[in-house]
Design a protein around this motif. Sequence first.
Motif, mmCIF file in Angstrom:
data_model
loop_
_atom_site.group_PDB
_atom_site.id
_atom_site.type_symbol
_atom_site.label_atom_id
_atom_site.label_comp_id
_atom_site.label_asym_id
_atom_site.label_seq_id
_atom_site.Cartn_x
_atom_site.Cartn_y
_atom_site.Cartn_z
ATOM 1 N N ARG A 197 0.823 -1.215 0.000
ATOM 2 C CA ARG A 197 0.000 0.000 0.000
ATOM 3 C C ARG A 197 0.859 1.269 0.000
ATOM 4 O O ARG A 197 0.500 2.259 -0.618
ATOM 5 N N GLU A 198 2.018 1.240 0.681
ATOM 6 C CA GLU A 198 2.914 2.402 0.689
ATOM 7 C C GLU A 198 3.505 2.681 -0.687
ATOM 8 O O GLU A 198 3.865 3.805 -1.015
ATOM 9 N N MET A 199 3.605 1.639 -1.497
ATOM 10 C CA MET A 199 4.154 1.775 -2.836
ATOM 11 C C MET A 199 3.363 2.771 -3.687
ATOM 12 O O MET A 199 3.899 3.359 -4.639
ATOM 13 N N LYS A 200 2.107 2.957 -3.359
ATOM 14 C CA LYS A 200 1.263 3.918 -4.081
ATOM 15 C C LYS A 200 1.927 5.296 -4.073
ATOM 16 O O LYS A 200 1.850 6.034 -5.057
ATOM 17 N N ASP A 201 2.605 5.625 -2.950
ATOM 18 C CA ASP A 201 3.323 6.903 -2.827
ATOM 19 C C ASP A 201 4.812 6.777 -3.136
ATOM 20 O O ASP A 201 5.394 7.654 -3.763
ATOM 21 N N THR A 202 5.422 5.674 -2.698
ATOM 22 C CA THR A 202 6.875 5.561 -2.791
ATOM 23 C C THR A 202 7.367 5.087 -4.153
ATOM 24 O O THR A 202 8.480 5.423 -4.557
ATOM 25 N N ASN A 203 6.567 4.286 -4.847
ATOM 26 C CA ASN A 203 6.969 3.783 -6.157
ATOM 27 C C ASN A 203 5.711 3.611 -7.016
ATOM 28 O O ASN A 203 5.292 2.484 -7.303
ATOM 29 N N PRO A 204 5.105 4.727 -7.418
ATOM 30 C CA PRO A 204 3.815 4.664 -8.110
ATOM 31 C C PRO A 204 3.831 3.868 -9.418
ATOM 32 O O PRO A 204 2.836 3.232 -9.757
ATOM 33 N N THR A 205 4.943 3.852 -10.117
ATOM 34 C CA THR A 205 5.003 3.097 -11.373
ATOM 35 C C THR A 205 4.927 1.599 -11.105
ATOM 36 O O THR A 205 4.158 0.874 -11.750
ATOM 37 N N TYR A 234 3.750 0.201 -8.407
ATOM 38 C CA TYR A 234 2.422 -0.032 -7.822
ATOM 39 C C TYR A 234 1.373 -0.154 -8.934
ATOM 40 O O TYR A 234 0.566 -1.091 -8.934
ATOM 41 N N LYS A 235 1.412 0.754 -9.876
ATOM 42 C CA LYS A 235 0.449 0.720 -10.977
ATOM 43 C C LYS A 235 0.584 -0.576 -11.776
ATOM 44 O O LYS A 235 -0.416 -1.179 -12.170
ATOM 45 N N ASN A 236 1.810 -1.018 -12.008
ATOM 46 C CA ASN A 236 2.018 -2.269 -12.741
ATOM 47 C C ASN A 236 1.461 -3.473 -11.982
ATOM 48 O O ASN A 236 0.874 -4.370 -12.580
ATOM 49 N N LEU A 237 1.646 -3.488 -10.653
ATOM 50 C CA LEU A 237 1.080 -4.570 -9.846
ATOM 51 C C LEU A 237 -0.446 -4.522 -9.868
ATOM 52 O O LEU A 237 -1.111 -5.558 -10.011
ATOM 53 N N ILE A 238 -1.004 -3.333 -9.750
ATOM 54 C CA ILE A 238 -2.462 -3.188 -9.792
ATOM 55 C C ILE A 238 -2.997 -3.645 -11.146
ATOM 56 O O ILE A 238 -4.040 -4.314 -11.223
ATOM 57 N N ARG A 239 -2.300 -3.327 -12.196
ATOM 58 C CA ARG A 239 -2.739 -3.782 -13.524
ATOM 59 C C ARG A 239 -2.721 -5.306 -13.639
ATOM 60 O O ARG A 239 -3.591 -5.889 -14.283
ATOM 61 N N GLN A 240 -1.745 -5.960 -13.009
ATOM 62 C CA GLN A 240 -1.738 -7.427 -12.984
ATOM 63 C C GLN A 240 -2.984 -7.948 -12.266
ATOM 64 O O GLN A 240 -3.618 -8.914 -12.714
ATOM 65 N N ILE A 241 -3.305 -7.305 -11.155
ATOM 66 C CA ILE A 241 -4.489 -7.699 -10.381
ATOM 67 C C ILE A 241 -5.754 -7.478 -11.217
ATOM 68 O O ILE A 241 -6.628 -8.356 -11.271
ATOM 69 N N ILE A 242 -5.854 -6.338 -11.864
ATOM 70 C CA ILE A 242 -7.015 -6.043 -12.712
ATOM 71 C C ILE A 242 -7.163 -7.101 -13.803
ATOM 72 O O ILE A 242 -8.264 -7.615 -14.041
ATOM 73 N N ASP A 243 -6.068 -7.444 -14.458
ATOM 74 C CA ASP A 243 -6.115 -8.436 -15.540
ATOM 75 C C ASP A 243 -6.617 -9.792 -15.037
ATOM 76 O O ASP A 243 -7.439 -10.435 -15.692
ATOM 77 N N ILE A 244 -6.111 -10.208 -13.883
ATOM 78 C CA ILE A 244 -6.540 -11.495 -13.318
ATOM 79 C C ILE A 244 -8.014 -11.451 -12.936
ATOM 80 O O ILE A 244 -8.778 -12.385 -13.216
ATOM 81 N N ASP A 245 -8.435 -10.354 -12.320
ATOM 82 C CA ASP A 245 -9.833 -10.232 -11.898
ATOM 83 C C ASP A 245 -10.785 -10.192 -13.098
ATOM 84 O O ASP A 245 -11.821 -10.863 -13.097
ATOM 85 N N ILE A 246 -10.444 -9.429 -14.119
ATOM 86 C CA ILE A 246 -11.304 -9.367 -15.304
ATOM 87 C C ILE A 246 -11.399 -10.732 -15.977
ATOM 88 O O ILE A 246 -12.487 -11.177 -16.360
ATOM 89 N N LYS A 247 -10.269 -11.405 -16.102
ATOM 90 C CA LYS A 247 -10.277 -12.748 -16.700
ATOM 91 C C LYS A 247 -11.164 -13.685 -15.892
ATOM 92 O O LYS A 247 -11.925 -14.487 -16.454
ATOM 93 N N ALA A 248 -11.106 -13.578 -14.575
ATOM 94 C CA ALA A 248 -11.924 -14.440 -13.725
ATOM 95 C C ALA A 248 -13.412 -14.144 -13.900
ATOM 96 O O ALA A 248 -14.233 -15.065 -13.951
ATOM 97 N N VAL A 249 -13.770 -12.870 -13.988
ATOM 98 C CA VAL A 249 -15.183 -12.517 -14.198
ATOM 99 C C VAL A 249 -15.646 -13.016 -15.561
ATOM 100 O O VAL A 249 -16.709 -13.631 -15.685
ATOM 101 N N VAL A 250 -14.850 -12.786 -16.590
ATOM 102 C CA VAL A 250 -15.256 -13.102 -17.961
ATOM 103 C C VAL A 250 -15.200 -14.598 -18.258
ATOM 104 O O VAL A 250 -16.156 -15.166 -18.789
ATOM 105 N N GLU A 251 -14.094 -15.245 -17.890
ATOM 106 C CA GLU A 251 -13.837 -16.603 -18.366
ATOM 107 C C GLU A 251 -14.007 -17.701 -17.320
ATOM 108 O O GLU A 251 -14.201 -18.856 -17.685
#
Length: 153
Positions: free
Chosen positions: A55-63, A65-82
């Motif tokens: 959670r601190e990465m949101k401030d300390t290393n936003p790039t 953090y964003k890449n990790l969040i995008r991995q999470i988004i991809d997994i979640d969307i795939k789970a909802v869809v497929e």
Amino acid sequence: MIAYLSGPIENAENDGANWRELITPWLKVEINHDVFNPVLATRKIISNLTNKQFREMKDTNPTKYKNLIRQIIDIDIKAVVEESDYLIVNWNKSVFRGGGTHGEITLAYYLKKPIYLVNHVHIDDLSSWISSCATEVFDSFDDMKIHLSSIYK
């Protein structure tokens, strides 16, 4: 059948794990359904970090953090869809500070997947968009369990 367990994580107590841990055994034992638990999927992605570090990465290393969040988004969307047949949604005040639950519900609605929403906010605070996407809205998990048992047992 597979239920996607949708609800707030980022701003929820214990990352929203508690209700998911309670409903999972009931789904497996009572109606023989599996689950996709996004909390567990998220923990796998950030397994080398403590929750605080992540959670601190949101401030300390936003790039990063964003890449990790995008991995999470991809997994979640795939789970909802497929990977899921329907959504169980825990809708509480924590959801107002996030976006994933809103997106999951909208996506599932578009795909014509059943959405069983357990509402814990005042009706005036329940979005018309969200409630209209939901197949059924319940006041408690017990009410939802009765309904799911009548459909799937």
